[in-house]
Design a protein around this motif. Structure first.
Motif, PDB file in Angstrom:
ATOM      1  N   ASN A 445       0.844  -1.222   0.000  1.00  0.00           N
ATOM      2  CA  ASN A 445       0.000   0.000   0.000  1.00  0.00           C
ATOM      3  C   ASN A 445       0.864   1.251   0.000  1.00  0.00           C
ATOM      4  O   ASN A 445       0.565   2.225  -0.707  1.00  0.00           O
ATOM      5  N   ALA A 449       0.952   4.051  -2.826  1.00  0.00           N
ATOM      6  CA  ALA A 449       0.644   5.459  -2.513  1.00  0.00           C
ATOM      7  C   ALA A 449       1.783   6.384  -2.965  1.00  0.00           C
ATOM      8  O   ALA A 449       1.537   7.518  -3.403  1.00  0.00           O
ATOM      9  N   ASP A 477       5.265   6.120   5.691  1.00  0.00           N
ATOM     10  CA  ASP A 477       5.818   6.328   4.348  1.00  0.00           C
ATOM     11  C   ASP A 477       5.881   7.809   4.027  1.00  0.00           C
ATOM     12  O   ASP A 477       5.422   8.651   4.808  1.00  0.00           O
ATOM     13  N   PHE A 495     -13.125  -1.475   0.362  1.00  0.00           N
ATOM     14  CA  PHE A 495     -12.886  -0.023   0.204  1.00  0.00           C
ATOM     15  C   PHE A 495     -11.519   0.151  -0.459  1.00  0.00           C
ATOM     16  O   PHE A 495     -10.483  -0.252   0.070  1.00  0.00           O
ATOM     17  N   THR A 496     -11.532   0.752  -1.620  1.00  0.00           N
ATOM     18  CA  THR A 496     -10.272   0.988  -2.332  1.00  0.00           C
ATOM     19  C   THR A 496     -10.374   2.287  -3.135  1.00  0.00           C
ATOM     20  O   THR A 496     -11.465   2.674  -3.567  1.00  0.00           O
ATOM     21  N   THR A 497      -9.233   2.922  -3.277  1.00  0.00           N
ATOM     22  CA  THR A 497      -9.189   4.114  -4.137  1.00  0.00           C
ATOM     23  C   THR A 497      -8.333   3.816  -5.380  1.00  0.00           C
ATOM     24  O   THR A 497      -8.098   4.696  -6.186  1.00  0.00           O
ATOM     25  N   LYS A 498      -7.901   2.560  -5.433  1.00  0.00           N
ATOM     26  CA  LYS A 498      -7.041   2.188  -6.566  1.00  0.00           C
ATOM     27  C   LYS A 498      -7.919   1.888  -7.780  1.00  0.00           C
ATOM     28  O   LYS A 498      -9.104   1.540  -7.634  1.00  0.00           O
ATOM     29  N   GLY A 503      -6.823  -2.672  -7.345  1.00  0.00           N
ATOM     30  CA  GLY A 503      -7.086  -2.836  -5.912  1.00  0.00           C
ATOM     31  C   GLY A 503      -8.347  -3.645  -5.685  1.00  0.00           C
ATOM     32  O   GLY A 503      -9.308  -3.543  -6.438  1.00  0.00           O
ATOM     33  N   THR A 504      -8.320  -4.430  -4.605  1.00  0.00           N
ATOM     34  CA  THR A 504      -9.513  -5.223  -4.255  1.00  0.00           C
ATOM     35  C   THR A 504     -10.222  -4.625  -3.031  1.00  0.00           C
ATOM     36  O   THR A 504     -11.365  -4.945  -2.735  1.00  0.00           O
ATOM     37  N   GLY A 505      -9.520  -3.834  -2.299  1.00  0.00           N
ATOM     38  CA  GLY A 505     -10.092  -3.244  -1.076  1.00  0.00           C
ATOM     39  C   GLY A 505     -10.153  -4.259   0.050  1.00  0.00           C
ATOM     40  O   GLY A 505     -10.888  -4.070   1.031  1.00  0.00           O
ATOM     41  N   LEU A 506      -9.341  -5.321  -0.079  1.00  0.00           N
ATOM     42  CA  LEU A 506      -9.373  -6.346   0.984  1.00  0.00           C
ATOM     43  C   LEU A 506      -8.106  -6.333   1.844  1.00  0.00           C
ATOM     44  O   LEU A 506      -8.101  -6.889   2.932  1.00  0.00           O
ATOM     45  N   LEU A 508      -6.341  -4.153   3.757  1.00  0.00           N
ATOM     46  CA  LEU A 508      -6.397  -3.636   5.148  1.00  0.00           C
ATOM     47  C   LEU A 508      -7.471  -4.349   5.966  1.00  0.00           C
ATOM     48  O   LEU A 508      -7.286  -4.567   7.164  1.00  0.00           O
ATOM     49  N   ALA A 509      -8.586  -4.714   5.307  1.00  0.00           N
ATOM     50  CA  ALA A 509      -9.639  -5.435   6.029  1.00  0.00           C
ATOM     51  C   ALA A 509      -9.092  -6.779   6.518  1.00  0.00           C
ATOM     52  O   ALA A 509      -9.297  -7.158   7.681  1.00  0.00           O
ATOM     53  N   ALA A 532       1.411   8.449   5.403  1.00  0.00           N
ATOM     54  CA  ALA A 532       0.518   7.687   6.288  1.00  0.00           C
ATOM     55  C   ALA A 532       1.371   6.936   7.310  1.00  0.00           C
ATOM     56  O   ALA A 532       2.522   6.614   7.052  1.00  0.00           O
ATOM     57  N   PHE A 534       0.949   3.709  10.017  1.00  0.00           N
ATOM     58  CA  PHE A 534       0.142   2.615  10.576  1.00  0.00           C
ATOM     59  C   PHE A 534       0.821   2.097  11.846  1.00  0.00           C
ATOM     60  O   PHE A 534       2.039   1.882  11.862  1.00  0.00           O
TER      61      PHE A 534
HETATM   62  P1  ADP Z   1      -6.379  -1.987  -1.873  1.00  0.00           P
HETATM   63  O1  ADP Z   1      -4.918  -1.912  -1.575  1.00  0.00           O
HETATM   64  O2  ADP Z   1      -6.737  -3.159  -2.616  1.00  0.00           O
HETATM   65  O3  ADP Z   1      -6.972  -0.710  -2.324  1.00  0.00           O
HETATM   66  P2  ADP Z   1      -6.502  -1.902   0.962  1.00  0.00           P
HETATM   67  O4  ADP Z   1      -7.540  -2.334   1.947  1.00  0.00           O
HETATM   68  O5  ADP Z   1      -5.159  -2.459   1.177  1.00  0.00           O
HETATM   69  O6  ADP Z   1      -7.071  -2.238  -0.434  1.00  0.00           O
HETATM   70  O7  ADP Z   1      -6.393  -0.371   0.969  1.00  0.00           O
HETATM   71  C1  ADP Z   1      -7.538   0.412   0.969  1.00  0.00           C
HETATM   72  C2  ADP Z   1      -7.220   1.810   0.578  1.00  0.00           C
HETATM   73  O8  ADP Z   1      -6.502   2.435   1.608  1.00  0.00           O
HETATM   74  C3  ADP Z   1      -6.333   2.003  -0.578  1.00  0.00           C
HETATM   75  O9  ADP Z   1      -7.060   1.928  -1.797  1.00  0.00           O
HETATM   76  C4  ADP Z   1      -5.742   3.360  -0.380  1.00  0.00           C
HETATM   77  O10 ADP Z   1      -6.602   4.357  -0.884  1.00  0.00           O
HETATM   78  C5  ADP Z   1      -5.694   3.461   1.067  1.00  0.00           C
HETATM   79  N1  ADP Z   1      -4.322   3.298   1.610  1.00  0.00           N
HETATM   80  C6  ADP Z   1      -3.844   2.202   2.230  1.00  0.00           C
HETATM   81  N2  ADP Z   1      -2.555   2.411   2.598  1.00  0.00           N
HETATM   82  C7  ADP Z   1      -2.216   3.673   2.212  1.00  0.00           C
HETATM   83  C8  ADP Z   1      -1.032   4.474   2.296  1.00  0.00           C
HETATM   84  N3  ADP Z   1       0.105   3.995   2.853  1.00  0.00           N
HETATM   85  N4  ADP Z   1      -1.062   5.732   1.809  1.00  0.00           N
HETATM   86  C9  ADP Z   1      -2.197   6.210   1.223  1.00  0.00           C
HETATM   87  N5  ADP Z   1      -3.353   5.496   1.123  1.00  0.00           N
HETATM   88  C10 ADP Z   1      -3.364   4.238   1.594  1.00  0.00           C
END
Ligand code: ADP
Length: 558
Positions: A445, A449, A477, A495-498, A503-506, A508-509, A532, A534
């Motif tokens: 991620n 990003a 990062d 949830f994904t912004t990719k 991206g699958t949005g899975l 982080l979940a 970001a 974590f």
């Molecule tokens: P995916 O990677 O498939 O999108 P994730 O659950 O891993 O699904 O991530 C969800 C969303 O969280 C990402 O689409 C992104 O928008 C955001 N994200 C996660 N990690 C970061 C990061 N290090 N910097 C910016 N955005 C992040």
């Protein structure tokens, strides 16, 4: 202490029931009654004394008249007696002289016209000397010594006050032996001398004196009353009014107001006690207010905690049902997909090398099937359908392993890893491949990003949360950070912004689910433009406890 402050006077004037009114009225009344009694007794005594002085002066005059007429009487020179009496009288001293014989006939008088007249029995003059006026001179009641010490009586004569003296004229030896006389020796009293002394002067003087004394008395009483009022006001009433005013202000809530009475008497002590009482009261009130504020804060914190707990519970429930659904779907899709991939490979083996078009189509089928397989794996990971092995693991080793795994991939060629790993970090309990997957998700991620260019900082340390030991892994990062509106949705599945297909949005979940199952927490902090960050916290197990990976969803979310 304030002297007659206008406001206080107005307050005092408000009611006749006020203490000031009662005190002033009582003391003023006492002063008035006392002064009246005092001045009355002074006036009365001085009047008595003046009357005695006047009487004694009048006696001297009467004696003088008696002595001056005595020789004329012996010489039977009656005309000279009459003339002497006429010349002896004056308006403001002996105003009237009458000499009576034994029968009550006026023998001589300062008023010649009265000579020869007889007083009838009920005359005022007769009553002075006779107990029984019908028995004439023998019943005279005045004492034998009256001649030398005449008794004076105040009577009203022709509308004027006079001091009247009536004295007996005794038959002395010189009288009954005188050649001219015929009074026998046995006869004791020859007649009566009546003298009136005018009290006009006396009355005039006493009236003046009375007026002077009364004026002086009134002024004295007034001045004394005013002085007493001032003293009373300053010593008693003004402090009481100040106290009352202070109490009124305090009752309206102003406990900073101090009663300013600096005397050392009871009222000063009362004010001092009252001031310390209001200070104590203020102190207690502030304490109470602080308690109330702290209580409010506590309630707000607890309410927020409860709300968070509720939200977390709803979120967990949502995730659990999604997990169950995802596990069902993944399980059903896994076998057909495996079949598709296997048969696609078999088909590929049968197609000759020169049939490039068919081979490419088959490669697309395999690629897409493998992508589906990857998504299914993610879903299984999220739902925890995948079996977990319990181990004692070293977090630093896992991080180094994860970095080594991906460092050589094209995505990470321009990404710099900066690991600050605390030595002698305690081991944690868990399944290393799953925890490694969490770190891989975070690194991927971060690289995504940063557009595969930047640095990832990893820090490990041992911390305590609510007294419990945890290993904390911080992954930050240099990317663009996460917008605030995304933060609350970050751990939601899908949830994904990719872009689609990437991206699958899975990620982080799934990571959230893994950490939660290990009894840990994962939280994110980020400010747009600042990268970001974590925070993964995993509990350090008690050496006496067995390592436990909660597979029954019993752990509480952080
Ligand atoms: P995916 O990677 O498939 O999108 P994730 O659950 O891993 O699904 O991530 C969800 C969303 O969280 C990402 O689409 C992104 O928008 C955001 N994200 C996660 N990690 C970061 C990061 N290090 N910097 C910016 N955005 C992040």
């Amino acid at each position: 202490m304030s002297n007659f402050p206008l406001k206080n006077i107005l307050i005092a004037k408000k009611s006749i029931h006020s203490l000031s009114f009662k005190l002033i009225f009582a003391i003023g009344g006492l002063i008035l009654v006392g002064s009246l009694s005092f001045w009355y007794s002074i006036i009365h005594t001085s009047k008595e004394e003046m009357l005695n002085t006047t009487a004694s002066f009048a006696t001297t005059n009467v004696n003088l008249i008696q002595k001056s007429t005595h020789q004329y009487m012996l010489a039977n020179n009656l005309e000279d007696v009459q003339k002497t009496l006429e010349t002896m009288v004056s308006e403001d001293a002996i105003s009237n002289i009458r000499v009576f014989d034994c029968r009550g006939k006026i023998a001589f008088a300062s008023d010649r016209e009265e000579v020869g007249k007889t007083l009838h029995g009920k005359s005022e003059t007769c009553n002075i000397c006779h107990e029984d006026t019908s028995k004439a001179i023998e019943t005279l009641k005045f004492s034998e010594s009256a001649i030398s010490d005449p008794k004076w009586t105040v009577i009203n004569r022709d509308g004027k006050r006079v001091l009247r003296s009536v004295v007996a004229i005794y038959n002395e030896k010189s009288c009954y032996t005188a050649a001219c006389h015929f009074h026998p020796e046995e006869k004791q009293k020859l007649g009566i001398l009546e003298a009136d002394y005018s009290l006009a002067n006396f009355d005039h003087k006493t009236q003046h004196q009375n007026i002077a004394i009364a004026t002086f008395g009134i002024i004295f009483t007034a001045v004394l009353s005013v002085i007493l009022c001032i003293i009373l006001w300053n010593i008693v009433i003004s402090p009481i009014l100040t106290m009352t005013e202070g109490m009124e202000i305090a009752s309206k809530g102003d406990l900073d107001h101090k009663v300013n009475i600096n005397t050392k008497d009871e009222l000063g002590m009362l004010a001092k006690t009252y001031n310390s009482m209001t200070s104590e009261l203020k102190h207690s009130r502030e304490k109470l207010e602080n308690w109330a504020k702290e209580l409010e804060k506590e309630v707000a914190i607890k309410t927020a905690e409860i709300k968070r707990g509720q939200e977390q519970y709803i979120h967990t429930e949502k995730l659990a049902s999604l997990g169950r659904m995802a596990a069902g779907v993944a399980h059903e899709l896994n076998s057909p997909l495996t079949g598709i991939v296997t048969f696609a490979h078999l088909l590929m083996d049968r197609i000759p090398e020169e049939n490039k078009m068919d081979r490419e189509d088959l490669e697309v089928i395999v690629e897409q099937a493998e992508r589906c397989s990857k998504i299914i794996k993610g879903l299984l990971g999220f739902s925890r359908a995948m079996p977990a092995e319990k181990n004692v693991v070293d977090v630093n080793d896992m991080i180094e392993h994860a970095i080594n795994m991906i460092q050589n991939q094209a995505k990470f060629h321009n990404v710099e890893f900066d690991a600050d790993l605390q030595k002698d970090l305690p081991d944690i309990g868990g399944e290393s491949s799953q925890i490694e997957q969490v770190f891989l998700n975070l690194f991927i991620n971060a690289a995504d990003a940063m557009n595969n260019k930047g640095s990832i900082h990893i820090q490990t340390s041992q911390i305590k949360v609510d007294g419990k030991p945890y290993v904390e892994i911080v992954v930050s990062d240099t990317g663009p950070g996460i917008p605030e509106e995304h933060l609350s949705r970050l751990f939601e599945p899908f949830f994904t912004t990719k872009p689609v297909g990437k991206g699958t949005g899975l990620g982080l979940a799934v990571s959230h689910g893994i950490i939660r199952k290990h009894g840990g927490h994962i939280i994110v902090k980020s400010l747009p433009g600042e990268g970001a960050c974590f925070f993964v916290r995993l509990p350090v197990p008690n050496p006496n406890e067995q390592v436990n990976i909660d597979s029954d969803d019993q752990q509480q979310e952080s």
